[in-house]
Design a protein around this motif. Structure first.
Motif, mmCIF file in Angstrom:
data_model
loop_
_atom_site.group_PDB
_atom_site.id
_atom_site.type_symbol
_atom_site.label_atom_id
_atom_site.label_comp_id
_atom_site.label_asym_id
_atom_site.label_seq_id
_atom_site.Cartn_x
_atom_site.Cartn_y
_atom_site.Cartn_z
ATOM 1 N N ALA A 45 52.116 38.853 47.421
ATOM 2 C CA ALA A 45 51.102 38.145 46.636
ATOM 3 C C ALA A 45 50.838 36.761 47.204
ATOM 4 N N VAL A 46 51.886 36.103 47.671
ATOM 5 C CA VAL A 46 51.706 34.789 48.299
ATOM 6 C C VAL A 46 50.923 34.942 49.602
ATOM 7 N N MET A 47 51.207 35.992 50.367
ATOM 8 C CA MET A 47 50.440 36.237 51.595
ATOM 9 C C MET A 47 48.961 36.446 51.276
ATOM 10 N N PHE A 48 48.676 37.171 50.191
ATOM 11 C CA PHE A 48 47.278 37.360 49.794
ATOM 12 C C PHE A 48 46.632 36.024 49.459
ATOM 13 N N LEU A 49 47.332 35.191 48.675
ATOM 14 C CA LEU A 49 46.757 33.900 48.301
ATOM 15 C C LEU A 49 46.469 33.031 49.512
ATOM 16 N N LEU A 50 47.374 33.047 50.485
ATOM 17 C CA LEU A 50 47.189 32.208 51.669
ATOM 18 C C LEU A 50 46.051 32.695 52.557
ATOM 19 N N SER A 51 45.735 33.974 52.487
ATOM 20 C CA SER A 51 44.686 34.512 53.348
ATOM 21 C C SER A 51 43.377 34.763 52.615
ATOM 22 N N SER A 52 43.293 34.410 51.338
ATOM 23 C CA SER A 52 42.096 34.722 50.560
ATOM 24 C C SER A 52 41.008 33.673 50.781
ATOM 25 N N SER A 56 37.983 30.163 42.469
ATOM 26 C CA SER A 56 38.531 29.333 41.397
ATOM 27 C C SER A 56 40.022 29.615 41.205
ATOM 28 N N ARG A 57 40.700 28.631 40.649
ATOM 29 C CA ARG A 57 42.148 28.763 40.444
ATOM 30 C C ARG A 57 42.474 29.846 39.421
ATOM 31 N N ILE A 58 41.634 29.999 38.428
ATOM 32 C CA ILE A 58 41.882 31.038 37.417
ATOM 33 C C ILE A 58 41.780 32.415 38.048
ATOM 34 N N ARG A 59 40.781 32.624 38.878
ATOM 35 C CA ARG A 59 40.626 33.912 39.557
ATOM 36 C C ARG A 59 41.792 34.158 40.521
ATOM 37 N N LEU A 60 42.200 33.116 41.231
ATOM 38 C CA LEU A 60 43.344 33.251 42.142
ATOM 39 C C LEU A 60 44.617 33.611 41.381
ATOM 40 N N PHE A 61 44.833 32.973 40.230
ATOM 41 C CA PHE A 61 46.017 33.282 39.431
ATOM 42 C C PHE A 61 45.967 34.717 38.921
ATOM 43 N N GLY A 62 44.798 35.167 38.489
ATOM 44 C CA GLY A 62 44.657 36.550 38.041
ATOM 45 C C GLY A 62 44.928 37.536 39.167
ATOM 46 N N TYR A 63 44.351 37.272 40.338
ATOM 47 C CA TYR A 63 44.588 38.138 41.488
ATOM 48 C C TYR A 63 46.056 38.115 41.905
ATOM 49 N N PHE A 64 46.693 36.955 41.786
ATOM 50 C CA PHE A 64 48.111 36.833 42.116
ATOM 51 C C PHE A 64 48.948 37.730 41.201
ATOM 52 N N CYS A 65 48.671 37.684 39.905
ATOM 53 C CA CYS A 65 49.426 38.513 38.948
ATOM 54 C C CYS A 65 49.178 39.997 39.182
ATOM 55 N N ILE A 66 47.922 40.355 39.395
ATOM 56 C CA ILE A 66 47.594 41.759 39.660
ATOM 57 C C ILE A 66 48.252 42.223 40.950
ATOM 58 N N SER A 67 48.292 41.359 41.941
ATOM 59 C CA SER A 67 48.893 41.701 43.221
ATOM 60 C C SER A 67 50.390 41.960 43.083
ATOM 61 N N VAL A 69 51.980 42.978 40.332
ATOM 62 C CA VAL A 69 52.140 44.240 39.595
ATOM 63 C C VAL A 69 51.840 45.430 40.501
ATOM 64 N N ALA A 70 50.786 45.335 41.298
ATOM 65 C CA ALA A 70 50.448 46.425 42.217
ATOM 66 C C ALA A 70 51.541 46.613 43.258
ATOM 67 N N GLY A 71 52.121 45.534 43.735
ATOM 68 C CA GLY A 71 53.210 45.642 44.704
ATOM 69 C C GLY A 71 54.431 46.324 44.124
ATOM 70 N N SER A 107 47.890 43.821 50.214
ATOM 71 C CA SER A 107 46.623 44.511 50.463
ATOM 72 C C SER A 107 45.939 45.058 49.217
ATOM 73 N N ALA A 108 46.573 45.029 48.073
ATOM 74 C CA ALA A 108 46.008 45.650 46.869
ATOM 75 C C ALA A 108 44.683 45.020 46.464
ATOM 76 N N ILE A 109 44.628 43.718 46.383
ATOM 77 C CA ILE A 109 43.406 43.053 45.931
ATOM 78 C C ILE A 109 42.297 43.224 46.964
ATOM 79 N N ASN A 110 42.640 43.196 48.250
ATOM 80 C CA ASN A 110 41.618 43.401 49.280
ATOM 81 C C ASN A 110 40.991 44.782 49.146
ATOM 82 N N VAL A 111 41.797 45.793 48.892
ATOM 83 C CA VAL A 111 41.271 47.146 48.711
ATOM 84 C C VAL A 111 40.373 47.202 47.474
#
Length: 131
Positions: A45-52, A56-67, A69-71, A107-111
């Protein structure tokens, strides 16, 4: 009595204690998940955040949490897929679920975003940006 310097030190100590206790408390909810899988999902999830892309911070936090859980959920399946792919290259390596969690979380959020963009472009009739 406290001097102003001591009050600042107390505030810092409370902030550090709170920052340490919060993740430990949250990890108590995940007691059935192996720690290596949890660490792998967090790293992915941290790798996703660094490469995204910037958002907005709210969207990033949501994607981080989803990432994360998906992992956690896809760790075993992705580890088996990676083991199968590596066996095609004559490498008899057993990929651990923690590595599967890392790849799944990264890769979950990218997919999901690629599928979303293709669906939106199909509905709107515009050509999508295919990678």
């Amino acid at each position: 009595m406290y001097s102003p310097a001591q009050v600042s030190d107390v505030n810092v100590a409370l902030a550090v204690a709170g920052a340490t206790a919060t993740p430990v408390t949250l990890m108590a909810f995940f007691h059935n998940i192996p720690p290596d899988v949890l660490i792998g999902a967090f790293a992915g999830a941290v790798m996703f955040l660094l490469s995204s892309a910037p958002m907005s911070r709210i969207r990033l936090f949501g994607y981080f949490c989803i990432s994360i859980v998906a992992g956690i959920l896809a760790a075993e399946a992705v580890a088996k897929i990676l083991t199968a792919v590596l066996s095609l290259f004559m490498l008899q390596v057993e990929v651990s679920p923690s590595v599967g969690a890392l790849f799944a979380a990264a890769s979950a959020i990218n997919v999901i975003l690629v599928v979303k963009n293709r669906a939106v472009s199909k509905v709107s009739g515009e050509p999508g940006d295919t990678p």
